[in-house]
Design a protein around this motif. Structure first.
Motif, PDB file in Angstrom:
ATOM      1  N   UNK A  12       0.823  -1.207   0.000  1.00 11.94           N
ATOM      2  CA  UNK A  12       0.000   0.000   0.000  1.00 11.94           C
ATOM      3  C   UNK A  12       0.862   1.264   0.000  1.00 11.94           C
ATOM      4  N   UNK A  13       1.804   1.342   0.909  1.00 12.35           N
ATOM      5  CA  UNK A  13       2.632   2.550   1.014  1.00 12.35           C
ATOM      6  C   UNK A  13       3.537   2.724  -0.204  1.00 12.35           C
ATOM      7  N   UNK A  14       3.962   1.614  -0.788  1.00 13.45           N
ATOM      8  CA  UNK A  14       4.772   1.718  -2.008  1.00 13.45           C
ATOM      9  C   UNK A  14       3.962   2.333  -3.145  1.00 13.45           C
ATOM     10  N   UNK A  15       2.724   1.857  -3.297  1.00 16.74           N
ATOM     11  CA  UNK A  15       1.883   2.311  -4.408  1.00 16.74           C
ATOM     12  C   UNK A  15       1.349   3.723  -4.201  1.00 16.74           C
ATOM     13  N   UNK A  16       1.014   4.081  -2.964  1.00 13.84           N
ATOM     14  CA  UNK A  16       0.312   5.349  -2.732  1.00 13.84           C
ATOM     15  C   UNK A  16       1.188   6.464  -2.167  1.00 13.84           C
ATOM     16  N   UNK A  17       2.362   6.109  -1.656  1.00 20.05           N
ATOM     17  CA  UNK A  17       3.232   7.137  -1.063  1.00 20.05           C
ATOM     18  C   UNK A  17       4.611   7.165  -1.728  1.00 20.05           C
ATOM     19  N   UNK A  18       5.256   6.015  -1.779  1.00 19.03           N
ATOM     20  CA  UNK A  18       6.635   5.976  -2.279  1.00 19.03           C
ATOM     21  C   UNK A  18       6.713   6.328  -3.767  1.00 19.03           C
ATOM     22  N   UNK A  19       5.908   5.679  -4.592  1.00 22.18           N
ATOM     23  CA  UNK A  19       5.933   5.961  -6.036  1.00 22.18           C
ATOM     24  C   UNK A  19       5.496   7.396  -6.330  1.00 22.18           C
TER      25      UNK A  19
END
Length: 305
Positions: free
Chosen positions: A255-262
């Motif tokens: 979730x955090x990779x898709x919505x925050x990190x990227x």
């Protein structure tokens, strides 16, 4: 109905909803499960409302002093002297701020007097920000970033008194790390977004004598400033992703990779090519949604604790 719509626009109702969501998610999804305590619904709701009213008062007084600038930067969003008489802004600011402080007192009581004092200082700082600090170089940006982080920290400090602060159990270390991780995330994203908004509002700010970073140091320096903070944020996010993998929190990592990190990578790249007002508006919106997604990740702690 038109007056109500104008008032909601004046107090930035989406931002107020964001404050409610942030504090509610932090308390009910982080504080309660991590500390394994019974929820204090009454006091928490009052403290959240206090934050909302203080923030609303800050938005009103900011528009009062920024009327001339806003008529240049965002004339379509200006409601003072159109639907709402400008003279009412002072009354609304005073009423909302006083109500916020009153609710703080009721929610916290005399024992947490220092937090009541902190919210009173927040009201004063919002006034100073609107009258002078926002026109200076970075001071206003740092102040807003700190106040954004404070919406989380006030709930954290409510749970611990000075007497028991260093004698708390093992869960104290966990809640401290989580709290300051989210507070730092809110601080950095707000700091970058404020600089982006300064670049977006250069035309009106320059006309009325503001000394923001884009005006004083130029867009190139502002881009570099934003890039440095984004590198710090990206490094912290990557470290956290690696750290939580050891606990096999795969859903949170995805979730955090898709919505925050990227999205953070996208903001970092787009920052270097931003030139026009529309470019900085795009970055500002991206950062807002990125912050919202990051705050919503608190929901996962309900499943992990």
């Amino acid at each position: 109905m038109q007056t109500l719509k104008a008032f909601l626009q004046l107090v930035r109702w989406p931002n107020l909803v964001f404050i409610i969501l942030t504090q509610a998610l932090y308390y009910f999804c982080v504080v309660v499960p991590v500390l394994n305590v019974a929820p204090q619904y009454g006091g928490t709701v009052l403290l959240i409302l206090a934050s909302v009213f203080i923030a609303a008062g800050g938005y009103v007084i900011n528009d009062y002093f920024d009327l001339n600038i806003d008529q240049v930067n965002k004339p379509e969003r200006t409601v003072l002297n159109k639907t709402i008489n400008r003279r009412w802004a002072i009354l609304w600011h005073s009423g909302l701020s006083m109500l916020g402080l009153l609710l703080t007192i009721v929610a916290l009581g005399a024992q947490k007097w220092y937090l009541v004092l902190a919210n009173a200082v927040a009201v004063l700082l919002l006034w100073l920000y609107s009258t002078s600090l926002k026109k200076g170089l970075l001071v206003g940006n740092v102040l807003i970033a700190l106040l954004t982080a404070w919406t989380l920290l006030i709930l954290f400090f409510r749970e611990f008194s000075f007497e028991t602060f260093f004698a708390a159990g093992p869960s104290f270390g966990v809640i401290t790390r989580i709290t300051f991780m989210y507070a730092a995330f809110a601080f950095i994203t707000t700091l970058v977004r404020e600089a982006v908004k300064d670049a977006e509002d250069m035309e009106g700010d320059r006309r009325w004598g503001c000394k923001t970073m884009p005006i004083v140091m130029g867009l190139q320096a502002t881009r570099l400033y934003n890039a440095v903070w984004m590198v710090v944020l990206l490094a912290a996010l990557l470290f956290l992703q690696i750290y939580v993998i050891r606990f096999q929190w795969w859903l949170m990592v995805l979730y955090t990779t898709a919505t925050v990190l990227i999205p953070a990578v996208v903001v970092f790249r787009k920052n270097f090519t931003a030139v026009h007002k529309a470019d900085f508006s795009y970055l500002s919106n991206r950062l807002k949604w990125m912050m919202l997604a990051g705050i919503c990740s608190m929901v996962f702690f309900l499943f992990y604790f």
